[in-house]
Design a protein around this motif. Structure first.
Motif, PDB file in Angstrom:
ATOM      1  N   GLU A 111       0.816  -1.208   0.000  1.00  0.00           N
ATOM      2  CA  GLU A 111       0.000   0.000   0.000  1.00  0.00           C
ATOM      3  C   GLU A 111       0.855   1.265   0.000  1.00  0.00           C
ATOM      4  OE1 GLU A 111      -3.869   0.837   2.548  1.00  0.00           O
ATOM      5  OE2 GLU A 111      -2.069   1.245   3.730  1.00  0.00           O
ATOM      6  N   SER A 112       1.989   1.207   0.693  1.00  0.00           N
ATOM      7  CA  SER A 112       2.808   2.417   0.868  1.00  0.00           C
ATOM      8  C   SER A 112       3.942   2.540  -0.146  1.00  0.00           C
ATOM      9  CB  SER A 112       3.402   2.442   2.287  1.00  0.00           C
ATOM     10  OG  SER A 112       4.169   1.269   2.544  1.00  0.00           O
ATOM     11  N   HIS A 113       4.216   1.490  -0.913  1.00  0.00           N
ATOM     12  CA  HIS A 113       5.296   1.535  -1.902  1.00  0.00           C
ATOM     13  C   HIS A 113       4.833   0.856  -3.189  1.00  0.00           C
ATOM     14  CE1 HIS A 113       7.376   1.921   1.975  1.00  0.00           C
ATOM     15  NE2 HIS A 113       8.328   2.552   1.321  1.00  0.00           N
ATOM     16  N   ASP A 114       5.352   1.297  -4.304  1.00  0.00           N
ATOM     17  CA  ASP A 114       5.058   0.656  -5.590  1.00  0.00           C
ATOM     18  C   ASP A 114       6.074  -0.462  -5.805  1.00  0.00           C
ATOM     19  OD1 ASP A 114       4.343  -0.123  -8.080  1.00  0.00           O
ATOM     20  OD2 ASP A 114       4.634   1.815  -9.046  1.00  0.00           O
ATOM     21  N   LEU A 115       5.638  -1.683  -5.582  1.00  0.00           N
ATOM     22  CA  LEU A 115       6.535  -2.840  -5.647  1.00  0.00           C
ATOM     23  C   LEU A 115       6.245  -3.748  -6.841  1.00  0.00           C
ATOM     24  CD1 LEU A 115       6.315  -3.604  -1.840  1.00  0.00           C
ATOM     25  CD2 LEU A 115       8.355  -2.785  -3.026  1.00  0.00           C
ATOM     26  N   ARG A 116       5.319  -3.336  -7.679  1.00  0.00           N
ATOM     27  CA  ARG A 116       4.876  -4.227  -8.760  1.00  0.00           C
ATOM     28  C   ARG A 116       5.969  -4.497  -9.790  1.00  0.00           C
ATOM     29  NH1 ARG A 116      -0.341  -0.772 -10.187  1.00  0.00           N
ATOM     30  NH2 ARG A 116       1.224   0.808  -9.673  1.00  0.00           N
ATOM     31  N   GLU A 117       6.912  -3.584  -9.919  1.00  0.00           N
ATOM     32  CA  GLU A 117       7.991  -3.778 -10.901  1.00  0.00           C
ATOM     33  C   GLU A 117       9.306  -4.173 -10.226  1.00  0.00           C
ATOM     34  OE1 GLU A 117       7.335  -3.760 -14.076  1.00  0.00           O
ATOM     35  OE2 GLU A 117       5.254  -3.207 -13.640  1.00  0.00           O
ATOM     36  N   SER A 118       9.248  -4.548  -8.950  1.00  0.00           N
ATOM     37  CA  SER A 118      10.474  -4.939  -8.252  1.00  0.00           C
ATOM     38  C   SER A 118      10.931  -6.316  -8.718  1.00  0.00           C
ATOM     39  CB  SER A 118      10.248  -4.958  -6.736  1.00  0.00           C
ATOM     40  OG  SER A 118       9.534  -6.119  -6.345  1.00  0.00           O
ATOM     41  N   SER A 119      12.087  -6.732  -8.214  1.00  0.00           N
ATOM     42  CA  SER A 119      12.640  -8.040  -8.577  1.00  0.00           C
ATOM     43  C   SER A 119      11.919  -9.188  -7.893  1.00  0.00           C
ATOM     44  CB  SER A 119      14.125  -8.085  -8.188  1.00  0.00           C
ATOM     45  OG  SER A 119      14.266  -7.914  -6.776  1.00  0.00           O
ATOM     46  N   VAL A 120      11.100  -8.900  -6.884  1.00  0.00           N
ATOM     47  CA  VAL A 120      10.475  -9.947  -6.070  1.00  0.00           C
ATOM     48  C   VAL A 120       9.461 -10.737  -6.891  1.00  0.00           C
ATOM     49  CG1 VAL A 120       9.055 -10.425  -4.044  1.00  0.00           C
ATOM     50  CG2 VAL A 120      10.838  -8.663  -3.942  1.00  0.00           C
ATOM     51  N   GLN A 121       9.673 -12.045  -6.929  1.00  0.00           N
ATOM     52  CA  GLN A 121       8.779 -12.951  -7.648  1.00  0.00           C
ATOM     53  C   GLN A 121       7.888 -13.747  -6.707  1.00  0.00           C
ATOM     54  OE1 GLN A 121      11.443 -15.460  -9.883  1.00  0.00           O
ATOM     55  NE2 GLN A 121      12.599 -13.694 -10.679  1.00  0.00           N
ATOM     56  N   ARG A 122       8.348 -13.897  -5.451  1.00  0.00           N
ATOM     57  CA  ARG A 122       7.591 -14.699  -4.487  1.00  0.00           C
ATOM     58  C   ARG A 122       7.552 -13.979  -3.145  1.00  0.00           C
ATOM     59  NH1 ARG A 122       6.824 -19.603  -6.806  1.00  0.00           N
ATOM     60  NH2 ARG A 122       8.223 -20.103  -8.526  1.00  0.00           N
ATOM     61  N   VAL A 123       6.348 -13.908  -2.573  1.00  0.00           N
ATOM     62  CA  VAL A 123       6.146 -13.343  -1.251  1.00  0.00           C
ATOM     63  C   VAL A 123       5.695 -14.480  -0.350  1.00  0.00           C
ATOM     64  CG1 VAL A 123       4.849 -11.676   0.125  1.00  0.00           C
ATOM     65  CG2 VAL A 123       5.541 -11.094  -2.212  1.00  0.00           C
ATOM     66  N   LEU A 124       6.530 -14.817   0.632  1.00  0.00           N
ATOM     67  CA  LEU A 124       6.235 -15.899   1.569  1.00  0.00           C
ATOM     68  C   LEU A 124       5.722 -15.270   2.858  1.00  0.00           C
ATOM     69  CD1 LEU A 124       8.271 -17.004  -0.540  1.00  0.00           C
ATOM     70  CD2 LEU A 124       9.225 -18.434   1.255  1.00  0.00           C
ATOM     71  N   VAL A 125       4.478 -15.544   3.215  1.00  0.00           N
ATOM     72  CA  VAL A 125       3.890 -14.918   4.403  1.00  0.00           C
ATOM     73  C   VAL A 125       3.659 -15.958   5.485  1.00  0.00           C
ATOM     74  CG1 VAL A 125       2.833 -13.031   3.117  1.00  0.00           C
ATOM     75  CG2 VAL A 125       1.531 -15.127   3.489  1.00  0.00           C
ATOM     76  N   ALA A 126       3.818 -15.526   6.730  1.00  0.00           N
ATOM     77  CA  ALA A 126       3.633 -16.409   7.882  1.00  0.00           C
ATOM     78  C   ALA A 126       3.433 -15.539   9.114  1.00  0.00           C
ATOM     79  CB  ALA A 126       4.853 -17.322   8.068  1.00  0.00           C
ATOM     80  N   GLY A 127       3.090 -16.162  10.231  1.00  0.00           N
ATOM     81  CA  GLY A 127       2.987 -15.443  11.493  1.00  0.00           C
ATOM     82  C   GLY A 127       1.571 -15.132  11.931  1.00  0.00           C
ATOM     83  N   GLU A 128       0.602 -15.161  10.992  1.00  0.00           N
ATOM     84  CA  GLU A 128      -0.799 -14.893  11.305  1.00  0.00           C
ATOM     85  C   GLU A 128      -1.641 -15.392  10.129  1.00  0.00           C
ATOM     86  OE1 GLU A 128      -1.461 -10.689  11.603  1.00  0.00           O
ATOM     87  OE2 GLU A 128      -0.485 -10.265   9.684  1.00  0.00           O
ATOM     88  N   PRO A 129      -2.928 -15.695  10.375  1.00  0.00           N
ATOM     89  CA  PRO A 129      -3.796 -16.096   9.259  1.00  0.00           C
ATOM     90  C   PRO A 129      -3.966 -14.956   8.269  1.00  0.00           C
ATOM     91  CG  PRO A 129      -4.786 -16.672  11.390  1.00  0.00           C
ATOM     92  CD  PRO A 129      -3.616 -15.766  11.678  1.00  0.00           C
ATOM     93  N   GLY A 130      -4.281 -15.292   7.036  1.00  0.00           N
ATOM     94  CA  GLY A 130      -4.560 -14.278   6.028  1.00  0.00           C
ATOM     95  C   GLY A 130      -3.975 -14.575   4.674  1.00  0.00           C
TER      96      GLY A 130
END
Length: 345
Positions: A111-130
């Motif tokens: 929401e606070s940064h434009d990350l759509r064109e970054s190098s990141v291909q995978r976002v691994l989330v953990a620590g809470e449901p969602g």
């Protein structure tokens, strides 16, 4: 076991009470790392790729999983919790293919940064449901321009016990051989069959843990089980965490998880930000309808009675609960660099 064999002592965060201390032998540490490595490897990250982590190394159990990234051949870039400027700089300068963080933090960054064109291909989330909620996941994937998979650990049992593969259809048990899982009715404690679509509280048992092993530990995580074969070839049941028993509210006999409310609200994007806060009128689990729910509008959105009514109608259709929906301006509800609360106690 001789106390001299203990090599580490971690702590739980004490979310539901006083923190507990978790001793580990060298073999226990090795088991934790093996299970965590399997869980994170399921997401599709590959040796040689770079990953930025946002979890601190201690004193909590989550830090014990950090060495798993090197175990599967990743180049690990730790930035820790609460270092947004450092994280963004690392993404821009070091071009990592993956990041690991909580769903709340992932949403805040998108929401606070434009990350759509970054190098990141995978976002691994953990620590809470969602991370497994379809609408919430879709929003994260759009904001990051990357694929989102989730992992899950249980502090008293081990970090990153479960990890989701690229099919995004539930988390596989990475700690197989180290942990046995069961499903029970959260109210009666009676066992439930591990079958397709079954719901209940997850119960875990250590199989090889030497320092303070736990038998039939009630996690308070409410999960849905998937048993149909996964195209990735991994065997065994998969789970999706839909909420914690501690967060569950009961409205005239209907069990309601705040995460489920958020998932329904996210269907109204882009008019809403996706952030919610449940504000119970009384103390305790049992509540009388209508349940007060604050829903944050999207940036620049004015809302209106028709939107609040539409959200309320959808909540009643999907969750069978009557809610009093209050639309609040963008930026009114909490942003977090770790976990966000969904219920105001």
């Amino acid at each position: 076991m001789d106390p001299s064999e203990i090599v580490r002592i971690y702590s739980t965060s004490g979310t539901t009470g006083a923190p507990s201390y978790i001793p580990l032998t060298a073999d226990d540490v090795e088991s934790w790392l093996t299970g965590s490595a399997r869980s994170y490897a399921a997401s599709g990250v590959e040796p040689g790729q770079r990953i930025v982590s946002t979890y601190n190394a201690g004193p909590f159990v989550a830090g014990a999983a950090l060495a798993a990234f090197e175990r599967i051949g990743l180049v690990h870039i730790p930035v820790g919790t609460g270092n947004t400027a450092l994280l963004i700089r690392a993404v821009e300068s070091l071009k990592p293919e993956a990041v690991v963080l909580t769903p709340s933090y992932a949403a805040h960054l998108a929401e606070s940064h434009d990350l759509r064109e970054s190098s990141v291909q995978r976002v691994l989330v953990a620590g809470e449901p969602g991370g497994g909620e379809p609408a919430f996941r879709a929003k994260l994937e759009e904001g990051w321009g990357a694929k989102v998979t989730e992992a899950m650990g249980v502090g008293d049992i081990g970090p990153s016990l479960f990890g989701e593969c690229e099919e995004q259809d539930g988390m596989h048990l990475g700690a197989h051989g180290f942990v046995h899982l069961e499903l029970i009715d959260p109210e009666s404690g009676e066992a439930r069959m591990m079958e397709e679509g079954a719901e209940g509280e997850l119960v875990l048992t250590h199989l090889q843990h030497r320092a303070a092993p736990l038998l039939r530990f009630r996690t308070r995580d409410h999960v849905v089980v998937r048993m149909n074969p996964c195209p990735c070839g991994r065997a065994g049941p998969r789970i999706r965490c839909i909420g914690r028993t501690d967060d569950m509210l009961i409205i005239r006999g209907v069990n309601v998880f705040p995460a489920a409310i958020r998932e329904v609200v996210n269907e109204f994007a882009p008019r809403v930000s996706g952030r919610i806060l449940v504000r119970p009128r009384a103390a305790g689990v049992k509540q009388e309808p209508p349940l007060p729910v604050s829903v944050e509008l999207a940036r620049g959105e004015q809302g209106g009675d028709e939107l609040a009514e539409a959200i309320g109608t959808k909540l009643r259709e999907v969750l069978v609960v009557r809610a009093e929906v209050e639309l609040v301006p963008w930026g009114s509800l909490q942003r977090s660099e770790y976990k966000s609360k969904l219920v105001e106690l």
